[in-house]
Scaffold this motif. Sequence first.
Motif, mmCIF file in Angstrom:
data_model
loop_
_atom_site.group_PDB
_atom_site.id
_atom_site.type_symbol
_atom_site.label_atom_id
_atom_site.label_comp_id
_atom_site.label_asym_id
_atom_site.label_seq_id
_atom_site.Cartn_x
_atom_site.Cartn_y
_atom_site.Cartn_z
ATOM 1 N N LEU A 52 0.834 -1.196 0.000
ATOM 2 C CA LEU A 52 0.000 0.000 0.000
ATOM 3 C C LEU A 52 0.873 1.253 0.000
ATOM 4 O O LEU A 52 1.822 1.347 0.775
ATOM 5 N N LEU A 53 0.534 2.206 -0.875
ATOM 6 C CA LEU A 53 1.230 3.485 -0.931
ATOM 7 C C LEU A 53 0.301 4.590 -0.434
ATOM 8 O O LEU A 53 -0.894 4.588 -0.748
ATOM 9 N N PRO A 54 0.819 5.559 0.325
ATOM 10 C CA PRO A 54 -0.028 6.670 0.779
ATOM 11 C C PRO A 54 -0.395 7.584 -0.390
ATOM 12 O O PRO A 54 0.390 7.758 -1.326
ATOM 13 N N THR A 55 -1.595 8.152 -0.340
ATOM 14 C CA THR A 55 -2.055 9.068 -1.397
ATOM 15 C C THR A 55 -2.758 10.271 -0.774
ATOM 16 O O THR A 55 -3.002 10.310 0.436
ATOM 17 N N LEU A 56 -3.114 11.220 -1.619
ATOM 18 C CA LEU A 56 -3.876 12.382 -1.189
ATOM 19 C C LEU A 56 -5.373 12.089 -1.135
ATOM 20 O O LEU A 56 -6.159 12.943 -0.725
ATOM 21 N N GLY A 57 -5.765 10.899 -1.564
ATOM 22 C CA GLY A 57 -7.173 10.529 -1.578
ATOM 23 C C GLY A 57 -7.655 10.045 -0.226
ATOM 24 O O GLY A 57 -6.995 10.205 0.803
ATOM 25 N N THR A 58 -8.807 9.407 -0.223
ATOM 26 C CA THR A 58 -9.416 8.940 1.020
ATOM 27 C C THR A 58 -8.830 7.619 1.505
ATOM 28 O O THR A 58 -9.094 7.198 2.622
ATOM 29 N N HIS A 59 -8.049 6.960 0.647
ATOM 30 C CA HIS A 59 -7.451 5.685 1.040
ATOM 31 C C HIS A 59 -6.131 5.490 0.304
ATOM 32 O O HIS A 59 -5.800 6.230 -0.628
ATOM 33 N N ASP A 60 -5.380 4.486 0.730
ATOM 34 C CA ASP A 60 -4.103 4.172 0.096
ATOM 35 C C ASP A 60 -4.322 3.564 -1.284
ATOM 36 O O ASP A 60 -5.453 3.308 -1.706
ATOM 37 N N CYS A 61 -3.206 3.313 -1.963
ATOM 38 C CA CYS A 61 -3.227 2.729 -3.301
ATOM 39 C C CYS A 61 -2.415 1.438 -3.285
ATOM 40 O O CYS A 61 -1.326 1.380 -2.709
ATOM 41 N N VAL A 62 -2.935 0.376 -3.891
ATOM 42 C CA VAL A 62 -2.215 -0.891 -4.002
ATOM 43 C C VAL A 62 -1.279 -0.815 -5.218
ATOM 44 O O VAL A 62 -1.694 -0.386 -6.291
ATOM 45 N N MET A 63 -0.025 -1.229 -5.024
ATOM 46 C CA MET A 63 0.917 -1.264 -6.147
ATOM 47 C C MET A 63 1.601 -2.621 -6.196
ATOM 48 O O MET A 63 2.006 -3.161 -5.178
ATOM 49 N N LEU A 64 1.706 -3.186 -7.392
ATOM 50 C CA LEU A 64 2.399 -4.436 -7.629
ATOM 51 C C LEU A 64 2.809 -4.525 -9.097
ATOM 52 O O LEU A 64 2.184 -3.857 -9.920
ATOM 53 N N ASP A 65 3.880 -5.185 -9.391
ATOM 54 C CA ASP A 65 4.804 -5.934 -8.575
ATOM 55 C C ASP A 65 5.903 -4.981 -8.092
ATOM 56 O O ASP A 65 6.293 -4.064 -8.812
ATOM 57 N N LEU A 66 6.447 -5.255 -6.912
ATOM 58 C CA LEU A 66 7.444 -4.358 -6.319
ATOM 59 C C LEU A 66 8.830 -4.979 -6.238
ATOM 60 O O LEU A 66 9.657 -4.544 -5.447
ATOM 61 N N GLY A 67 9.073 -5.984 -7.060
ATOM 62 C CA GLY A 67 10.423 -6.517 -7.104
ATOM 63 C C GLY A 67 10.547 -8.012 -7.246
ATOM 64 O O GLY A 67 11.656 -8.532 -7.376
ATOM 65 N N ALA A 68 9.451 -8.732 -7.248
ATOM 66 C CA ALA A 68 9.534 -10.194 -7.342
ATOM 67 C C ALA A 68 9.864 -10.658 -8.755
ATOM 68 O O ALA A 68 10.499 -11.692 -8.939
ATOM 69 N N ASN A 69 9.446 -9.878 -9.773
ATOM 70 C CA ASN A 69 9.639 -10.274 -11.169
ATOM 71 C C ASN A 69 10.159 -9.088 -11.972
ATOM 72 O O ASN A 69 9.427 -8.132 -12.215
ATOM 73 N N THR A 70 11.419 -9.152 -12.386
ATOM 74 C CA THR A 70 11.996 -8.009 -13.090
ATOM 75 C C THR A 70 11.503 -7.898 -14.532
ATOM 76 O O THR A 70 11.467 -6.806 -15.087
ATOM 77 N N GLU A 71 11.126 -9.004 -15.142
ATOM 78 C CA GLU A 71 10.594 -8.986 -16.509
ATOM 79 C C GLU A 71 9.232 -9.657 -16.533
ATOM 80 O O GLU A 71 9.058 -10.738 -15.974
ATOM 81 N N CYS A 72 8.268 -9.022 -17.196
ATOM 82 C CA CYS A 72 6.901 -9.550 -17.220
ATOM 83 C C CYS A 72 6.318 -9.434 -18.625
ATOM 84 O O CYS A 72 6.555 -8.437 -19.321
ATOM 85 N N ASP A 73 5.534 -10.438 -19.032
ATOM 86 C CA ASP A 73 4.821 -10.328 -20.292
ATOM 87 C C ASP A 73 3.401 -9.831 -20.027
ATOM 88 O O ASP A 73 3.025 -9.559 -18.877
ATOM 89 N N ALA A 74 2.612 -9.736 -21.077
ATOM 90 C CA ALA A 74 1.264 -9.179 -20.945
ATOM 91 C C ALA A 74 0.388 -10.014 -20.024
ATOM 92 O O ALA A 74 -0.377 -9.474 -19.212
#
Length: 349
Positions: free
Chosen positions: A133-155
């Motif tokens: 979860l990342l902090p935001t200016l909105g009413t709630h946080d934001c989910v972000m992924l992937d954060l490092g488990a896979n350096t290369e990804c296909d569609a």
Amino acid sequence: MTAGPRIAIDAMGGDSGPAAMLGGLARARRKEPDLHFLLFGDETRIRPELARYRGLEQALTLIHTTDFITPEEKPSQAIRRARTTSMGMAINAVKDGQADAALSGGNTGAMMAMAKLALRTMPGIDRPALAALLPTLGTHDCVMLDLGANTECDAQNLVQFAVMGAAYARTVLELSRPRVKLLNIGTEELKGTDELKEAAALLRDADYLPLRFDGFTEGDQLSRGNIDVVVTDGFSGNIALKTAEGTARFVTDLLRNAFKSSLRSKAGFALSRPALNLLKVHLDPNNHNGAVFLGLNGLVVKSHGGANAKGVANAVGVAARMVRNQTTRKIGEDLDNFRAHAFAAEAAQ
């Protein structure tokens, strides 16, 4: 009292070891008294900390081991000691059905390797992803992924991340239809790699899923509050996360130095203290602690290595919410739905 979530804890992971972990467990249980912990670690180091928290011992089962994973240890080395280390034993407790989720503040690479080997990926998932979860200016946080488990990804990987991230947002942020965007170098449809364009096309057609795909976003929009789930490959996601954390520290240090520069500045600091305290709370990583490995046949939560007791308690809270809301089941249902529609579309061609 009805039995609550059972969470396996690596007591030896993290910069502060048992001290922060035990403090965090005590805080978490004050909020959720039905939690039960399986605590793995060195009993001689755990007992003195445990004695500081009245009633906590009744809420946990202590399993002694002196073996633990170091921050520098390679994943290949860690896997070989999975059955004897505090981290490996906590993950295996989920595999064996003794715990509903595992939590550690230790070596991220080792944790991912052991979790993937022990729990395996869910049907329809090629690679698990690390979400936070990342902090935001909105009413709630934001989910972000992937954060490092896979350096290369296909569609297909990116689409799977979107499905998992949306299910996670529905659980943790309590959103019925999260807004999902792909991180890109521009918002125009023609920009980005072929993988991003293909993933966007697939997500635009997936209007039957409990998410709303809103196209692309750039890095400067991550904290604005107009996105619920940001999807990217692990290489870009890790850089974006570390940049955001560094910027937060830079702004905090800049303000601190500015307020020390003169007597007038110090007077201004006294007047601005309530607002600055609010800023400090918003940017404190302990208030957003608890990254999750999504896509495994079991729940595994990563606490920040430097987390204090408050941060550990928040990570425990993330694990408990995921257990209570059956996040793994929801991800599986969404993936089954996506695969069924994709198969029907291919058959119709």
